[in-house]
Design a protein around this motif. Structure first.
Motif, mmCIF file in Angstrom:
data_model
loop_
_atom_site.group_PDB
_atom_site.id
_atom_site.type_symbol
_atom_site.label_atom_id
_atom_site.label_comp_id
_atom_site.label_asym_id
_atom_site.label_seq_id
_atom_site.Cartn_x
_atom_site.Cartn_y
_atom_site.Cartn_z
ATOM 1 N N PHE A 101 0.834 -1.204 0.000
ATOM 2 C CA PHE A 101 0.000 0.000 0.000
ATOM 3 C C PHE A 101 0.861 1.244 0.000
ATOM 4 C CE2 PHE A 101 0.487 -1.714 4.270
ATOM 5 C CZ PHE A 101 1.009 -0.641 4.965
ATOM 6 N N GLN A 102 0.270 2.310 -0.470
ATOM 7 C CA GLN A 102 0.959 3.609 -0.485
ATOM 8 C C GLN A 102 0.244 4.551 0.475
ATOM 9 O OE1 GLN A 102 2.252 4.665 -4.646
ATOM 10 N NE2 GLN A 102 1.340 2.666 -5.064
ATOM 11 N N CYS A 103 -0.889 5.140 0.069
ATOM 12 C CA CYS A 103 -1.593 6.000 1.029
ATOM 13 C C CYS A 103 -2.310 5.178 2.093
ATOM 14 C CB CYS A 103 -2.580 6.920 0.314
ATOM 15 S SG CYS A 103 -4.133 6.121 -0.151
ATOM 16 N N GLY A 104 -2.643 3.926 1.755
ATOM 17 C CA GLY A 104 -3.260 3.034 2.730
ATOM 18 C C GLY A 104 -4.763 3.141 2.845
ATOM 19 N N TYR A 105 -5.367 4.015 2.046
ATOM 20 C CA TYR A 105 -6.804 4.226 2.233
ATOM 21 C C TYR A 105 -7.629 2.996 1.872
ATOM 22 C CZ TYR A 105 -10.574 7.345 3.316
ATOM 23 O OH TYR A 105 -11.631 7.931 3.944
ATOM 24 N N CYS A 106 -7.174 2.263 0.880
ATOM 25 C CA CYS A 106 -7.926 1.073 0.453
ATOM 26 C C CYS A 106 -7.537 -0.162 1.265
ATOM 27 C CB CYS A 106 -7.653 0.802 -1.022
ATOM 28 S SG CYS A 106 -5.922 0.367 -1.340
ATOM 29 N N CYS A 147 -7.972 0.698 -5.856
ATOM 30 C CA CYS A 147 -6.826 1.358 -5.225
ATOM 31 C C CYS A 147 -6.401 2.500 -6.123
ATOM 32 C CB CYS A 147 -5.683 0.355 -5.041
ATOM 33 S SG CYS A 147 -4.153 1.133 -4.462
ATOM 34 N N ARG A 148 -6.581 3.713 -5.659
ATOM 35 C CA ARG A 148 -6.234 4.879 -6.486
ATOM 36 C C ARG A 148 -4.730 5.032 -6.626
ATOM 37 N NH1 ARG A 148 -10.152 9.902 -6.403
ATOM 38 N NH2 ARG A 148 -8.779 10.238 -8.173
ATOM 39 N N CYS A 149 -3.981 4.394 -5.718
ATOM 40 C CA CYS A 149 -2.520 4.408 -5.845
ATOM 41 C C CYS A 149 -2.044 3.249 -6.717
ATOM 42 C CB CYS A 149 -1.865 4.317 -4.472
ATOM 43 S SG CYS A 149 -2.391 5.582 -3.312
ATOM 44 N N TYR A 168 -0.533 -6.019 -3.767
ATOM 45 C CA TYR A 168 -1.513 -6.701 -2.912
ATOM 46 C C TYR A 168 -1.602 -8.169 -3.296
ATOM 47 C CZ TYR A 168 -3.616 -2.601 -0.626
ATOM 48 O OH TYR A 168 -3.847 -1.500 0.155
HETATM 49 S S1 FES Z 1 -2.865 2.536 -1.332
HETATM 50 FE FE1 FES Z 1 -3.749 4.465 -1.813
HETATM 51 S S2 FES Z 1 -5.749 3.952 -2.516
HETATM 52 FE FE2 FES Z 1 -4.745 2.059 -2.341
#
Ligand code: FES
Ligand code: FES
Length: 176
Positions: A103-108, A146-148, A154
Motif C-alpha cells: 500500500f501507499q496511502c493506505g486508504y484502500c 486502489c487509487r494508488c 496486494y
Molecule cells: S494505497 Fe492508496 S488507494 Fe490504495
C-alpha cells in the motif's frame, strides 16, 4: 429507530438505539470511533469501506458499509481492520502487506485486508490447486479499487501468505 445488538471483533455492543438512516460506516467511525474502516466513494463501488461478516455456518464474507444501514447488521458478528492484530502482533496478512510494500496511502488497505482474510478462510475450508491460485486471488480481490494502483503488490502479498502454508490453502499435489 432500531435497537442494535452487534458483535465487533469479538466484543458485544448494544443494545443501543440507532437511527434507521445511520449507515454502518458512520456507526463505526462516528458512533464508535473505529476509524480504521474507511469511507471512499460512498456508492458501493470501491470497497474501501468493506468489513468482514461472520455467518452462523462458519463462513465469512465482506460487506460494504457506506450504503448499508447499521440497523441491518442487528444480531450479526463482524470484523474490522482493528481486529486483525492479536495481542499487539500483526496478522500474517498485515505483515505480508508491509513486506511487499502493498500500500501507499493506505486508504484502500482495510478493505483489501478484510477481503484477503475472507479468501484465506475460504481456502482453508476449500483449498485450490496451485495452478488456479493466481485466478483465485484475482477474482477474490476484484472490485476493490486502489487509487494508488497497488494491485500487483496486494496480489503478491496475498500469494506469499498462501504459499507459506500450502498444506493449509492448496490442494496437495498428487505424485504419479
Ligand atoms: S494505497 Fe492508496 S488507494 Fe490504495
Ligand atoms: S466507500 Fe463503500 S464502496 Fe466505496
Amino acid at each position: 429507530m432500531t435497537t442494535l445488538r452487534i458483535t465487533i471483533n469479538g466484543r458485544a455492543y448494544g443494545p443501543m438505539d440507532v437511527r434507521d438512516d445511520l449507515t454502518m460506516n458512520d456507526f463505526l467511525r462516528e458512533s464508535l470511533g473505529m476509524t480504521g474502516t474507511k469511507f471512499g466513494c460512498g456508492a458501493a463501488q470501491c470497497l474501501s469501506c468493506a468489513v468482514i461478516v461472520d455467518h452462523p455456518d462458519g463462513t465469512s464474507s465482506t460487506s460494504p458499509t457506506c450504503v448499508v444501514p447499521a440497523a441491518s447488521f442487528d444480531g450479526k458478528a463482524i470484523r474490522t481492520v482493528e481486529g486483525h492484530a492479536k495481542n499487539g502482533e500483526l496478522s500474517a496478512l498485515q505483515k505480508a502487506f508491509i513486506e511487499h510494500f502493498a500500500f501507499q496511502c493506505g486508504y484502500c488497505t482495510p478493505g483489501f485486508l478484510n477481503e484477503a482474510q475472507v479468501l484465506l478462510e475460504r481456502l482453508a475450508r476449500a483449498p485450490v490447486a496451485r495452478a488456479d491460485l493466481e485466478k483465485t486471488i484475482t477474482e477474490a480481490l476484484d472490485g476493490h479499487l486502489c487509487r494508488c494502483t497497488g494491485y500487483i503488490k496486494y496480489h503478491e502479498a496475498v500469494r506469499s501468505v498462501i504459499l507459506a502454508d500450502p498444506g493449509r490453502y492448496l490442494v496437495a499435489k498428487v505424485d504419479r
